[in-house]
Design a protein around this motif. Structure first.
Motif, short mmCIF file in Angstrom:
data_model
loop_
_atom_site.label_atom_id
_atom_site.label_comp_id
_atom_site.label_asym_id
_atom_site.label_seq_id
_atom_site.Cartn_x
_atom_site.Cartn_y
_atom_site.Cartn_z
N GLN A 16 1.00 -1.40 0.06
CA GLN A 16 0.17 -0.02 -0.32
C GLN A 16 1.38 1.28 0.02
O GLN A 16 -0.06 2.68 -0.77
CB GLN A 16 -0.98 -0.52 1.07
N ASP A 19 2.14 1.65 -3.54
CA ASP A 19 1.81 2.22 -4.50
C ASP A 19 1.46 3.56 -4.72
O ASP A 19 1.05 4.30 -5.65
CB ASP A 19 0.02 1.85 -3.87
N SER A 20 2.04 4.27 -3.97
CA SER A 20 1.95 6.01 -3.82
C SER A 20 3.18 5.97 -3.95
O SER A 20 3.77 8.38 -3.69
CB SER A 20 1.16 6.12 -2.53
N LEU A 21 3.65 5.95 -4.67
CA LEU A 21 5.54 6.35 -4.02
C LEU A 21 5.81 6.32 -5.86
O LEU A 21 7.00 6.47 -6.11
CB LEU A 21 6.23 5.00 -3.66
N GLY A 25 8.58 3.47 -5.96
CA GLY A 25 7.65 2.41 -5.71
C GLY A 25 8.03 1.37 -6.58
O GLY A 25 8.15 0.01 -6.03
N ILE A 53 -1.36 -2.99 -8.26
CA ILE A 53 -0.56 -1.67 -8.45
C ILE A 53 -0.27 -1.25 -9.78
O ILE A 53 -0.79 -0.43 -9.96
CB ILE A 53 0.38 -1.64 -7.80
#
Length: 233
Positions: A16, A19-21, A25, A53
């Motif tokens: 999780q 997923d935001s990097l 990521g 992702i």
């Protein structure tokens, strides 16, 4: 079981975050996958997460790259740093001893077949192949090709997941793809079992033939020696 649940929960939380990097990521995902492979952590949740992702195409490429790199690192550790420990583990597992003998004769074919079969644990197999006679080049190529079908199928299942938090909980979408995975795994298991058995039988026959030749030569030599003694006396 609690340990597995804890690990899956940790990896799910990590996914999780990944997923935001964005681009970073991707790099972190590859690094985590390699470390998971080396430290015997379950890679299935990471493979499913890649699908969720990065989608089917991107996830398949990333998992294929990461799993091959991880398998290669573990292979090199097994060959050069932990050879004694791996040998001891193989001695406890008859299946792996049979594979060791088969790889000596067939190399990459056995590597590829075992990658398709679920009865041979992916993580330990990486170390086990390190103490066989298979070359690094053949190992990498056969592993990459052998892992590809399972990679794509699991990434596809992951791509259907709407919530990363459900990964590893058994709540992933159920469909015909999962049955396809089981069928492929079953066919590969039968194939590798038959193939390894055939090679083992051939090796045993060759060994018996060589032993018969040795026994014949020893008997012939004994007879010659005995005749020489009789002639001398």
């Amino acid at each position: 079981m609690e340990i597995t649940t804890t690990i899956n929960g940790f990896l799910s939380t990590l996914l999780q975050g990944i997923d935001s990097l964005g681009f970073w990521g991707i790099l972190i995902f590859i690094g985590v996958y390699i470390l998971a492979t080396v430290f015997f952590l379950p890679g299935s949740i990471l493979t499913l997460g890649a699908g969720a992702i990065f989608g089917l195409m991107g996830g398949s490429v990333l998992v294929s790259l990461a799993s091959t790199l991880g398998a290669t690192v573990a292979f090199l550790i097994g060959r050069y740093l932990a050879r004694g420990w791996v040998r001891k583990q193989i001695e406890k597992r008859p299946n792996f001893k049979a594979i060791d003998n088969a790889v000596a004769q067939e190399g990459w074919k056995i590597v590829g077949l075992t990658r398709l079969s679920p009865i041979f644990p992916f993580v330990f197999l990486n170390y086990a192949f390190g103490v066989t006679q298979v070359s690094l080049k053949d190992y990498i190529l056969a592993s990459w090709l052998g892992m590809m079908p399972g990679t794509i199928l699991y990434v596809y299942i992951g791509s259907l997941t709407k919530n990363l938090a459900t990964l590893g909980t058994g709540n992933e979408p159920a469909n015909t793809v999962q049955w396809l995975i089981r069928i492929i795994g079953f066919m590969a298991t039968v194939g590798v079992t038959v193939y390894v058995t055939k090679i083992a039988k051939k090796a045993l026959n060759n060994q018996m033939t060589e032993q018969d030749k040795t026994d014949f030569q020893e008997n012939d030599q004994n007879k010659t020696t005995q005749l020489s003694k009789e002639e001398t006396s």
